[in-house]
Scaffold this active site. Structure first.
Site, mmCIF file in Angstrom:
data_model
loop_
_atom_site.group_PDB
_atom_site.id
_atom_site.type_symbol
_atom_site.label_atom_id
_atom_site.label_comp_id
_atom_site.label_asym_id
_atom_site.label_seq_id
_atom_site.Cartn_x
_atom_site.Cartn_y
_atom_site.Cartn_z
ATOM 1 N N MET A 79 40.433 34.047 40.940
ATOM 2 C CA MET A 79 41.758 34.048 40.321
ATOM 3 C C MET A 79 42.877 33.763 41.314
ATOM 4 S SD MET A 79 41.268 34.541 37.122
ATOM 5 C CE MET A 79 42.978 34.816 36.662
ATOM 6 N N ARG A 80 42.535 33.587 42.596
ATOM 7 C CA ARG A 80 43.590 33.362 43.581
ATOM 8 C C ARG A 80 44.360 32.075 43.290
ATOM 9 N NH1 ARG A 80 41.029 34.389 47.976
ATOM 10 N NH2 ARG A 80 41.926 36.433 48.390
ATOM 11 N N ALA A 81 43.666 31.058 42.788
ATOM 12 C CA ALA A 81 44.334 29.791 42.506
ATOM 13 C C ALA A 81 45.406 29.956 41.440
ATOM 14 C CB ALA A 81 43.301 28.749 42.064
#
Length: 683
Positions: free
Chosen positions: A274-276
């Site tokens: 989910m970092r993107a």
């Protein structure tokens, strides 16, 4: 202190400047990775950014740059009493590729810690970079153990130093900026994902622009202060714009519609985790603030995707960074606001809208990313039928056809996970993941007197050395009287990276299309394994009448994959020439890097047909490698019902091990000896 080159004087490089400025507006974006060829102003731009960063307020005398408004309660220099802060410029701290662990995280005085119980701590570069910029030039060449420490600090916002029960913690929140030349090797995926944005840079091909670059650089070199003074007005204007965008940032609205576009884009491009999504949201917000708007638009989302996603789509080192912009536009359209969403107030998605006012003023960073695409194994379209190589129909497996002429290159089969091959013995080379070696990290195997600064204390050995002298030293009380001569350094065993030199037979006997595709797939698999184990690789090929060094030893496995993909086949088999060329390469590399041990991988069916007395000459060349103790693996590519076993004979001459293509697979039923010493001991 030298006068830095003005940021506003940099010619072109719009994507590079935009990526750095967005991080200056919103440090939460997470830094930027600058990829590109040498001589493209990467380092110049990063160093120039520091002059534009707002000043920071620090606690007077604090070596860890604590904020006086909210000092770190665990600061080693604390606790801090309430006092007025001192303003200073934000620091740009450079991390050298060859830095030691102590230089990065800091060092404890172990002697004082044991004898006095005092946490005497000397801060490292992570402490210096707190609330500033940590710049790593050639970040892809950073040693693995430093990468691990950097990852931990970037993830937790703090640095921990643990030495034999004595620990120190301090805050370490910084803007991470790295530059790299992809030709020298790729980054580990874990570190790659830590960079919020990535930009690709290249030298301009426009004559006028190149002339202006040279003109400005010469003017700066002649009179740095005078040149900077001429750009002072533009620098001040840009500094004020950054401050204004920072002030506006908290008021920027990130609506549900654009959030849906962000989530849909990340899902469509199958990025991990989910970092993107979070980075895209922060980048789009910073783009809106940079453009002076209080609402994020679809143009901001599109620009954020082009900056935040390309490096997160790499699945292996042979994948090219970049995005399919047609797919991006389609995804944004499909996830855009509908008629029943929020009415007429929703922004027009307009993914193709250009101009400087839309997406924050930058040019999409991957507009021509396909120009430097490294080869990839065929997927999808090549799995149902013939290889996509443009070979004549009806002759893919004709055994007699390649003997007289050259065949067009054949695409590699899909790579697979290989079994581990390692060099025997205990080395002392660069840290890696292949062969056993004495390293600074790993399991403790013994102790010795430190030759220089103590880095890894062996506590039990130190106590044992100090214990007999306690009475003579007048010990009283519970403390242990420790002298410098008592300290012992722990010796540790870990893994090293090797030089894996591939010697690939490209002669006519290997040129059947289906067979050569399998061979290339095997070599590609070994290259992928070398990338994961942090090896250097080289490539020697032989065909016709001679051998050539297709790729000198390098850390760039994708460069080796590119040479392999374009490898033509045909002609006779000068096996001896290939082995002798490999011997020359290894001889030179031993002078350049004497501590890196080689692993020779010969990919052949064992035939020798080139030159006078080819079999005898190949045997003498093989015994030359054996006499020097070169660890060798022969990948036997012979196929068919009738096998001559020539590759096995070659392996015995080399003092190495022969394995078939099937045995090379990690999931193969056939056993494979990991160390290549078995054949040598038998001989």
């Amino acid at each position: 202190m030298s006068t830095p080159y003005p940021f506003t004087a940099i010619v072109g490089q719009d994507d590079l400047r935009l990526g750095l400025l967005l991080n200056a507006v919103s440090p939460a974006v997470g830094g930027v990775l600058v990829r590109g060829e040498k001589g493209t102003a990467k380092s110049t731009a990063v160093r120039a950014l520091a002059a534009l960063m707002p000043e920071v307020a620090v606690v007077p005398g604090c070596r860890f740059s604590c904020d006086p408004a909210s000092p770190d309660p665990a600061c080693p220099d604390g606790p801090h009493a309430e006092a007025a802060g001192v303003a200073r410029a934000a620091r740009t701290v450079e991390l050298p590729v060859g830095a030691s662990e102590d230089r990065l995280v800091g060092a404890l005085d172990i002697e004082r810690a044991l004898s006095e119980g005092v946490k005497a701590f000397e801060p490292g570069l992570l402490a210096d970079a707190h609330r500033g910029i940590l710049y790593v030039d050639e970040v892809n060449l950073l040693h693995d153990h430093l990468v691990d420490l950097l990852l931990d600090a970037a993830a937790m916002g703090a640095s921990y130093v643990e030495r034999e029960g004595v620990s120190v913690r301090h805050a370490a929140r910084f803007l991470l900026v790295g530059t790299m030349n992809p030709e020298e090797g790729e980054l580990r995926p874990q570190l790659l994902d830590r960079f919020g944005l990535t930009v690709e840079v290249s030298a301009s091909r426009d004559t006028d622009e190149r002339v202006e670059v040279v003109r400005r650089r010469l003017a700066y070199d002649d009179d740095p202060e005078g040149f900077a003074a001429r750009w002072a007005e533009e620098e001040n204007a840009l500094r004020e714009r950054i401050a204004g965008a920072r002030a506006l940032l908290s008021r920027v609205v990130l609506g549900d519609g654009v959030l849906r576009q962000i989530a849909a884009t990340c899902a469509a491009f199958e990025v991990d985790g989910m970092r993107a999504d979070i980075v895209m949201a922060r980048t789009a917000t910073a783009l809106a603030a940079w453009a002076g708007r209080e609402e994020v638009t679809a143009d901001d989302v599109r620009q954020a995707a082009l900056l935040a996603l390309p490096h997160r789509r790499r699945r292996n080192p042979f994948d090219a960074p970049g995005l399919d912009e047609d797919k991006l536009d389609q995804t944004l359209d499909e996830a855009g606001p509908q008629e029943n969403s929020d009415g007429d107030d929703d922004p027009d998605p307009g993914p193709d809208a250009g101009g400087d006012g839309g997406g924050g003023g930058g040019v999409p960073p991957q507009a021509d990313g396909e120009d430097r695409t490294p080869p990839q194994p065929p997927q999808g379209q090549g799995s149902e039928g013939d290889s996509p190589s443009p070979a004549p129909e009806g002759s893919p497996d004709a055994p007699g056809r390649p003997a007289g002429g050259e065949q067009q290159p054949v695409a590699a089969a899909e790579p697979f996970r290989t079994k581990m091959l390692s060099v025997p013995g205990l080395g002392e080379g660069a840290a890696g993941r292949r062969s056993r070696a004495r390293t600074e990290h790993g399991r403790t195997t013994g102790a010795r007197r430190p030759e220089g600064a103590l880095t890894k204390l062996h506590l039990a050995a130190t106590v044992q050395a100090a214990a007999p002298h306690q009475h003579a030293r007048g010990r009283s009380g519970r403390g242990l009287v420790v002298r410098r001569d008592d300290l012992r350094q722990a010796t540790r065993e870990g893994r090293e990276g090797n030089l894996v030199l591939f010697v690939v037979d490209a002669s006519g006997s290997m040129a059947a299309r289906q067979r050569m595709s399998a061979v290339k797939g095997a070599v590609l698999s070994l290259l992928l394994d070398a990338y994961q184990r942090r090896d250097k690789v080289g490539l020697v090929t032989f065909r016709g009448k001679e051998a050539e060094v297709a790729l000198p030893p390098t850390s760039s496995v994708d460069a080796a994959a590119a040479r392999l993909e374009s490898l033509p086949t045909g002609g006779r088999t000068p096996l001896a020439a290939g082995l002798l060329k490999a011997h020359d390469v290894l001889r030179v590399e031993r002078l350049r890097d004497p501590w890196r041990r080689p692993l020779l991988v010969v990919v052949t069916d064992g035939r020798a047909t080139g030159g006078p007395e080819p079999v005898a000459l190949a045997g003498r060349a093989a015994r030359l490698h054996r006499s020097e103790g070169t660890a060798t693996v022969v990948v036997d590519c012979e196929s068919g019902y009738v096998r001559l076993g020539l590759a096995g004979e070659l392996a015995r001459e080399l003092g190495g091990t022969a394995v078939t293509l099937d045995e090379l697979r990690a999931d193969s039923i056939a056993g494979l000896v990991k160390d290549v010493t078995a054949a040598g001991r038998a001989a």
